[in-house]
Design an enzyme around this catalytic site. Structure first.
Site, PDB file in Angstrom:
ATOM      1  N   ASN A 283     -17.251  -2.930  30.541  1.00  0.00           N
ATOM      2  CA  ASN A 283     -16.494  -2.512  31.720  1.00  0.00           C
ATOM      3  C   ASN A 283     -15.224  -1.760  31.317  1.00  0.00           C
ATOM      4  OD1 ASN A 283     -14.211  -4.446  31.480  1.00  0.00           O
ATOM      5  ND2 ASN A 283     -15.795  -5.991  31.846  1.00  0.00           N
TER       6      ASN A 283
ATOM      7  N   PHE B 131     -22.191  -9.527  23.341  1.00  0.00           N
ATOM      8  CA  PHE B 131     -21.502  -8.279  23.661  1.00  0.00           C
ATOM      9  C   PHE B 131     -20.327  -7.981  22.720  1.00  0.00           C
ATOM     10  CE2 PHE B 131     -19.654 -11.708  26.213  1.00  0.00           C
ATOM     11  CZ  PHE B 131     -18.304 -11.624  25.874  1.00  0.00           C
TER      12      PHE B 131
ATOM     13  N   ARG C  32     -13.250  -1.819  38.588  1.00  0.00           N
ATOM     14  CA  ARG C  32     -14.355  -1.679  37.636  1.00  0.00           C
ATOM     15  C   ARG C  32     -15.546  -0.959  38.263  1.00  0.00           C
ATOM     16  NH1 ARG C  32     -13.485  -7.747  35.121  1.00  0.00           N
ATOM     17  NH2 ARG C  32     -12.120  -7.146  33.391  1.00  0.00           N
TER      18      ARG C  32
ATOM     19  N   ARG D 215      -6.918  -9.806  38.653  1.00  0.00           N
ATOM     20  CA  ARG D 215      -8.312 -10.204  38.415  1.00  0.00           C
ATOM     21  C   ARG D 215      -9.174  -9.856  39.631  1.00  0.00           C
ATOM     22  NH1 ARG D 215     -10.253 -11.572  33.535  1.00  0.00           N
ATOM     23  NH2 ARG D 215     -11.645 -13.104  34.468  1.00  0.00           N
TER      24      ARG D 215
ATOM     25  N   HIS E 125      -9.395  -4.327  31.427  1.00  0.00           N
ATOM     26  CA  HIS E 125      -9.238  -5.719  30.985  1.00  0.00           C
ATOM     27  C   HIS E 125      -8.055  -6.360  31.698  1.00  0.00           C
ATOM     28  CE1 HIS E 125      -8.496  -9.136  28.197  1.00  0.00           C
ATOM     29  NE2 HIS E 125      -7.234  -8.804  28.351  1.00  0.00           N
TER      30      HIS E 125
END
Length: 613
Positions: free
Chosen positions: A447, A389, A436, A417, A450
């Site tokens: 996505n 990716f 997300r 997170r 971050h």
């Protein structure tokens, strides 16, 4: 060659802590001048002492600390001291304050400063190149020290009053900075004062119960009997009010109850909500009959309840009443973390994402909009190079503008997170309730947001996007000493470190250099004349994102516009017009670096933002 070495020894410079300690261990009177590398010791003194040295014994001096300015007038005076200068108990030294811990507080000041030590204790201080005063002080202190050495007198140590003030101010600034850190990273806080007339009427418990009913948590509480000095200090921002003395009498008439309140939301929301709950100073009950002032206020003066009106006020007031608050809350696991709203999501959902972040209790301590190059994106995600990716990730990260945020909260890293949800696109659709999932960009292989996964990664990424940097702050001529002190206090409350500062009258050349980009403006000559008209306070400020942050703090160049756009900005509070707008700040990193070098020379700063030793 031997003669040259003797000269060097006689004019020894003190440049280390060890040399300073050895100097103070000498028997007799020591006269020391503290200078800094950026301005150097007085060259005129060097020539004076070379001449004096040739006329005196070889065991003459190890001399004194000075900041600049020709002292030709002193040459004849020192010649008149020929006999006493040969005294074995009189020593002189030049001490480089940059390197000596004990002289830290003498850095960043231009006025000559002569320190007199005896028996390892400070016994006198003379500021300024005042030859008669310096000579008289040498004679008096040397005579006194002779008596002390003979057992005929007691040595009288002193504390330098100017330095005592600096140290007290630094301690206060440190406390304010700690509280500002608390405000940014812990629960939002605002201050409530239940005023004397309500305490006298036994309304305290009733009001506290109503505060709790409105959803506020009381994290600190104390009863305070304002002295006149306390009241004048607390309400110093209102000293020009024609009813100021009446206010002081009112606030000192009986005990007040001070509360530190918190509530779910960010700082601005909590402060603004509390202001609404207490009501306007003069308010008709029909406008807001449930407000505290509608229920309890007598008039504009006896208005029942006080509430902080801004983040800065809340910070100052919390430190004023509860200086130990941070120490009592060190069990909190407050952290900072980085958040990136990637370009595709930034273009579509920026405002919604920011609102959601605030709704989830994160404090947005810093933010900026950036656009990465392909190389910068590759460097930022270098750990993923070679993965399937990686190319898509780099392409997305360099495709347009994105938002970078510094978030603060208890356990911020893991909380962020958890709120983000899974990384993998194929898992995002099943992760309802995560950012997300809610803000996924259809068609993007990456996505939308971050977040770092460890404290080490968070710190590294925060430093990458919000490095400690320096900028110049100039407090323009025309500001009173009180207003300058207020501005400096606000600067430190906002988390800036004053790395170094000085006061001086700018020359025409320097003023023109600083404002060279405005040389085609109609007001250019008037601006240069203003900047050279009187004493200017010049500071180097350090902080993460300092350049942009300082520009936000000072506000619009036009104070009238600043009052509308940001009424708490420095130009809104202290500015008069576009020329007399109180403060100056660099607009770019290049300009900041140029002005620092122009005004302070080749000064260096350590990684914490302080002046490097």
């Amino acid at each position: 060659m031997a003669r040259r070495k003797a000269e060097i020894a006689l004019q020894q410079e003190i440049e280390t802590n060890e040399q300073w300690t050895a100097l103070l261990g000498l028997k007799g009177l020591i006269v020391a001048e503290a200078y800094q590398a950026w301005c150097g010791p007085c060259k005129a003194f060097e020539n004076i002492f070379k001449k004096i040295k040739m006329e005196q014994s070889d065991d003459l001096l190890k001399f004194a600390v000075y900041y600049g300015g020709p002292l030709k007038a002193m040459e004849s005076r020192f010649r008149a001291l020929k006999n006493s200068l040969g005294d074995d108990n009189l020593h002189f030294a030049i001490a480089k304050a940059d390197n000596i811990d004990a002289l830290e507080d003498y850095r960043g000041r231009c006025e000559p400063c002569f320190l007199f030590y005896a028996g390892n204790e400070l016994v006198s201080v003379v500021r300024g190149a005042n030859a008669p005063v310096i000579i008289r002080t040498i004679n008096e202190q040397l005579a006194q020290e002779h008596k002390v050495l003979k057992g005929e007198a007691t040595r009288k140590a002193i504390i330098d009053p100017a330095i005592e003030g600096i140290r007290r101010k630094r301690a206060e600034s440190k406390a304010q900075a700690q509280v500002q850190h608390l405000i940014k990273t812990h629960r939002p806080i605002t201050i409530c004062i239940i005023k004397p007339d309500l305490i006298a009427k036994n309304k305290k418990d009733e009001i506290i119960e109503k505060i709790k009913e409105k959803g506020y948590e009381i994290v600190e509480q104390r009863d305070v009997q304002f002295t006149e000095q306390m009241a004048r200090e607390f309400y110093s921002h209102r000293k020009d009010d024609p009813h100021f003395n009446d206010l002081i009498r009112y606030m000192t008439s009986d005990v007040s109850c001070v509360l530190a309140l918190t509530k779910e939301g960010n700082n601005e929301e909590v402060i603004n909500n509390w202001r609404k709950d207490i009501g306007a100073d003069v308010e008709e009950p029909k406008e807001n009959p449930d407000s505290f002032r509608a229920q309890y206020a007598t008039d504009k003066l006896m208005n029942a309840i006080h509430g902080s009106d801004s983040r800065e006020s809340a910070t100052r007031e919390l430190a004023f009443f509860f200086p130990d608050y941070e120490n009592q809350n060190k069990t909190k696991n407050t952290q900072r973390t980085l958040a990136l709203i990637r370009p595709s999501a930034f273009a579509k959902h920026k405002d919604s994402i920011v609102k959601k972040i605030k709704d989830k209790g994160f404090e947005i301590a810093m933010t900026k909009t950036v656009q990465l190059t392909k190389q910068q994106a590759e460097e930022f995600y270098s750990e993923h190079k070679g993965k399937s990716f990686f190319d898509d990730l780099v392409k997305e990260m360099s495709s347009g503008q994105m938002m970078v945020l510094c978030l603060a909260k208890d356990n911020a890293i893991q909380s962020w997170r958890n709120l983000l949800g899974p990384k993998e696109k194929e898992k995002i659709k099943d992760a309802s309730g995560t950012l997300r999932n809610e803000f996924d960009v259809e068609g993007s292989p990456i996505n939308s947001l971050h977040g770092p996964s460890t404290p080490e990664q968070a710190q590294k990424e925060l430093e990458a996007f919000f490095p400690i940097e320096q900028t110049v702050a100039i407090l323009k001529p025309g500001l009173s000493p009180d207003k300058r002190a207020e501005i400096e206090k606000k600067i430190e409350q906002l988390g800036f470190i004053i790395a170094t500062k000085k006061s001086e009258k700018l020359s025409q050349d320097i003023a023109k250099d600083i404002y060279k980009d405005a040389n085609n403006k109609d007001y250019y000559n008037d601006l240069v004349n203003l900047m050279t008209s009187g004493e200017t306070e010049i500071l180097v400020l350090s902080r993460e994102n300092a350049i942009e942050g300082w520009r936000e703090v000072i506000g619009n160049v036009d104070p009238a516009k600043a009052k509308v756009e940001n009424p708490n900005s420095l130009r809104a509070l202290y500015g008069v017009d576009v020329l007399k707008n109180a403060v100056h700040g660099a607009t770019t990193k290049e300009q900041a670096e140029h002005e620092i070098k122009l005004l302070f020379g080749d000064v260096k700063f350590d990684k914490t933002g302080h002046l490097a030793s």
